[in-house]
Design a protein around this motif. Structure first.
Motif, PDB file in Angstrom:
ATOM      1  N   ALA A 187      47.284  43.794  44.009  1.00  0.00           N
ATOM      2  CA  ALA A 187      47.299  42.483  44.660  1.00  0.00           C
ATOM      3  C   ALA A 187      47.643  41.364  43.682  1.00  0.00           C
ATOM      4  CB  ALA A 187      45.949  42.209  45.320  1.00  0.00           C
ATOM      5  N   THR A 188      47.484  41.615  42.378  1.00  0.00           N
ATOM      6  CA  THR A 188      47.801  40.589  41.377  1.00  0.00           C
ATOM      7  C   THR A 188      49.260  40.660  40.922  1.00  0.00           C
ATOM      8  OG1 THR A 188      47.231  41.951  39.429  1.00  0.00           O
ATOM      9  CG2 THR A 188      45.436  40.754  40.504  1.00  0.00           C
ATOM     10  N   TRP A 189      49.994  41.638  41.374  1.00  0.00           N
ATOM     11  CA  TRP A 189      51.360  41.821  40.892  1.00  0.00           C
ATOM     12  C   TRP A 189      52.320  40.854  41.575  1.00  0.00           C
ATOM     13  CZ3 TRP A 189      51.812  47.889  41.343  1.00  0.00           C
ATOM     14  CH2 TRP A 189      50.810  48.471  40.543  1.00  0.00           C
ATOM     15  N   VAL A 207      51.063  34.614  33.073  1.00  0.00           N
ATOM     16  CA  VAL A 207      50.620  34.814  34.455  1.00  0.00           C
ATOM     17  C   VAL A 207      49.608  35.961  34.483  1.00  0.00           C
ATOM     18  CG1 VAL A 207      52.751  33.945  35.471  1.00  0.00           C
ATOM     19  CG2 VAL A 207      52.534  36.397  34.968  1.00  0.00           C
ATOM     20  N   LEU A 208      48.788  35.953  35.525  1.00  0.00           N
ATOM     21  CA  LEU A 208      47.773  36.985  35.701  1.00  0.00           C
ATOM     22  C   LEU A 208      48.401  38.238  36.312  1.00  0.00           C
ATOM     23  CD1 LEU A 208      44.701  37.719  35.658  1.00  0.00           C
ATOM     24  CD2 LEU A 208      44.657  36.974  38.053  1.00  0.00           C
ATOM     25  N   GLY A 268      47.941  39.986  25.626  1.00  0.00           N
ATOM     26  CA  GLY A 268      46.873  39.728  24.662  1.00  0.00           C
ATOM     27  C   GLY A 268      47.017  38.372  23.995  1.00  0.00           C
ATOM     28  N   ALA A 269      46.898  38.334  22.672  1.00  0.00           N
ATOM     29  CA  ALA A 269      46.909  37.066  21.949  1.00  0.00           C
ATOM     30  C   ALA A 269      48.283  36.416  21.906  1.00  0.00           C
ATOM     31  CB  ALA A 269      46.397  37.272  20.524  1.00  0.00           C
ATOM     32  N   GLY A 270      49.337  37.175  22.207  1.00  0.00           N
ATOM     33  CA  GLY A 270      50.674  36.595  22.238  1.00  0.00           C
ATOM     34  C   GLY A 270      51.490  36.811  20.985  1.00  0.00           C
ATOM     35  N   ARG A 311      64.683  35.081  28.760  1.00  0.00           N
ATOM     36  CA  ARG A 311      63.450  34.422  29.202  1.00  0.00           C
ATOM     37  C   ARG A 311      62.323  35.447  29.128  1.00  0.00           C
ATOM     38  NH1 ARG A 311      60.197  34.292  33.690  1.00  0.00           N
ATOM     39  NH2 ARG A 311      59.209  32.299  34.233  1.00  0.00           N
ATOM     40  N   PHE A 312      61.284  35.134  28.357  1.00  0.00           N
ATOM     41  CA  PHE A 312      60.147  36.035  28.167  1.00  0.00           C
ATOM     42  C   PHE A 312      58.975  35.586  29.037  1.00  0.00           C
ATOM     43  CE2 PHE A 312      62.602  36.993  24.435  1.00  0.00           C
ATOM     44  CZ  PHE A 312      62.300  38.317  24.129  1.00  0.00           C
ATOM     45  N   GLN A 313      58.437  36.534  29.801  1.00  0.00           N
ATOM     46  CA  GLN A 313      57.289  36.240  30.660  1.00  0.00           C
ATOM     47  C   GLN A 313      56.060  37.000  30.156  1.00  0.00           C
ATOM     48  OE1 GLN A 313      56.770  34.167  33.658  1.00  0.00           O
ATOM     49  NE2 GLN A 313      54.808  34.642  32.679  1.00  0.00           N
ATOM     50  N   PRO A 314      55.083  36.315  29.547  1.00  0.00           N
ATOM     51  CA  PRO A 314      53.838  36.980  29.163  1.00  0.00           C
ATOM     52  C   PRO A 314      52.899  37.145  30.356  1.00  0.00           C
ATOM     53  CG  PRO A 314      53.817  34.690  28.440  1.00  0.00           C
ATOM     54  CD  PRO A 314      55.128  34.910  29.137  1.00  0.00           C
ATOM     55  N   SER A 315      52.043  38.154  30.279  1.00  0.00           N
ATOM     56  CA  SER A 315      51.052  38.354  31.340  1.00  0.00           C
ATOM     57  C   SER A 315      49.841  39.076  30.768  1.00  0.00           C
ATOM     58  CB  SER A 315      51.646  39.182  32.493  1.00  0.00           C
ATOM     59  OG  SER A 315      51.853  40.531  32.094  1.00  0.00           O
ATOM     60  N   ASP A 316      48.727  38.933  31.445  1.00  0.00           N
ATOM     61  CA  ASP A 316      47.515  39.652  31.047  1.00  0.00           C
ATOM     62  C   ASP A 316      46.540  39.607  32.212  1.00  0.00           C
ATOM     63  OD1 ASP A 316      46.578  40.595  28.022  1.00  0.00           O
ATOM     64  OD2 ASP A 316      44.894  40.268  29.387  1.00  0.00           O
ATOM     65  N   TYR A 317      45.570  40.528  32.180  1.00  0.00           N
ATOM     66  CA  TYR A 317      44.545  40.520  33.217  1.00  0.00           C
ATOM     67  C   TYR A 317      43.405  39.565  32.868  1.00  0.00           C
ATOM     68  CZ  TYR A 317      41.055  43.088  30.510  1.00  0.00           C
ATOM     69  OH  TYR A 317      40.128  43.449  29.565  1.00  0.00           O
ATOM     70  N   ASP A 318      43.382  39.099  31.621  1.00  0.00           N
ATOM     71  CA  ASP A 318      42.301  38.260  31.115  1.00  0.00           C
ATOM     72  C   ASP A 318      42.806  36.840  30.869  1.00  0.00           C
ATOM     73  OD1 ASP A 318      40.166  37.093  29.834  1.00  0.00           O
ATOM     74  OD2 ASP A 318      40.050  38.555  28.199  1.00  0.00           O
ATOM     75  N   ARG A 319      42.399  35.932  31.719  1.00  0.00           N
ATOM     76  CA  ARG A 319      42.846  34.543  31.566  1.00  0.00           C
ATOM     77  C   ARG A 319      42.367  33.908  30.259  1.00  0.00           C
ATOM     78  NH1 ARG A 319      44.951  32.433  36.317  1.00  0.00           N
ATOM     79  NH2 ARG A 319      44.404  33.528  38.261  1.00  0.00           N
TER      80      ARG A 319
END
Length: 215
Positions: free
Chosen positions: A102-104, A94-95, A48-50, A64-72
């Motif tokens: 398929a997005t994983w 990352v998406l 989300g907003a982070g 190391r933190f990796q953020p992700s979301d389905y909404d660019r």
């Protein structure tokens, strides 16, 4: 953000999400400190907003933190929060769409000590639990954890009158999938992918952190 609760709006950039995030960030941190690694890799789903990932990151400087979301569209907010906090240990978002395998990312790219998701199940279909579990089974290190935060029913029962009222409020919106899920729903999904519920932490405001791992 403090003051009265804004109207419920699950959009990650809404005043409601900011209000809820600020209210729960300290209890989440205190709980995450019990099982987060001192160093390693952590993935947040539905960032989300982070707010949460950038609040957590300074407390785990060697992670190391990796953020992700389905909404660019939220990526700019995640990066802005990162810059404001001066976090060098938060990667570019990352998406990842939990409903679209398929997005994983592949297991050959990176494995994670912890994969966590905060406050999505009340405004997402229960099928998302399969995506979280499947991704965990694919991307967790052998002794890693999936951590899920939010309000849930236990064995079909509400844990407090406030959760019953909240469930009625979100159901009244008429959006398919908006409702409190049961812990058993997540357990059933996780067990299909070889993960079991290891621990259930009770947090303020009748929320939980559910911790899943391999047996």
């Amino acid at each position: 953000m403090s003051g009265p609760r804004p109207d419920i709006d699950p959009h990650p950039l809404s005043p409601y999400v900011a209000w809820a995030g600020n209210r729960n960030k300290d209890p989440i941190l205190e709980t995450f400190e019990e099982f987060f690694p001192k160093q390693g890799d952590v993935l947040e789903l539905a960032t989300g907003a982070g707010l949460h990932i950038n609040y957590l990151a300074p407390h785990f400087p060697n992670v190391r933190f990796q953020p992700s979301d389905y909404d660019r569209d939220v990526f700019a907010s995640i990066k802005r929060c990162r810059a404001e906090a001066g976090n060098k240990n938060v990667a570019d978002p990352v998406l990842i769409d939990l409903s679209v395998p398929a997005t994983w990312p592949g297991a050959d790219e990176r494995l994670y000590d912890v994969i966590f998701v905060i406050n999505i199940f009340q405004v997402a279909p229960v099928s998302i639990a399969d995506g979280v579990a499947a991704l965990g089974a694919k991307l967790l290190k052998p002794y890693g954890f999936v951590a899920v935060y939010g309000p849930f029913k236990l064995d079909g029962k509400y844990t407090a009158a406030s959760n019953l009222a909240f469930d009625r409020e979100i159901r009244a919106a008429g959006v398919p999938g908006w409702c409190l899920k049961d812990v058993r729903d997540l357990q059933s999904a996780s067990e299909k992918y070889g993960l079991t519920l290891k621990q259930k932490f009770e947090l303020p405001a009748n929320n939980f952190v559910l911790l899943f791992c391999r047996p």
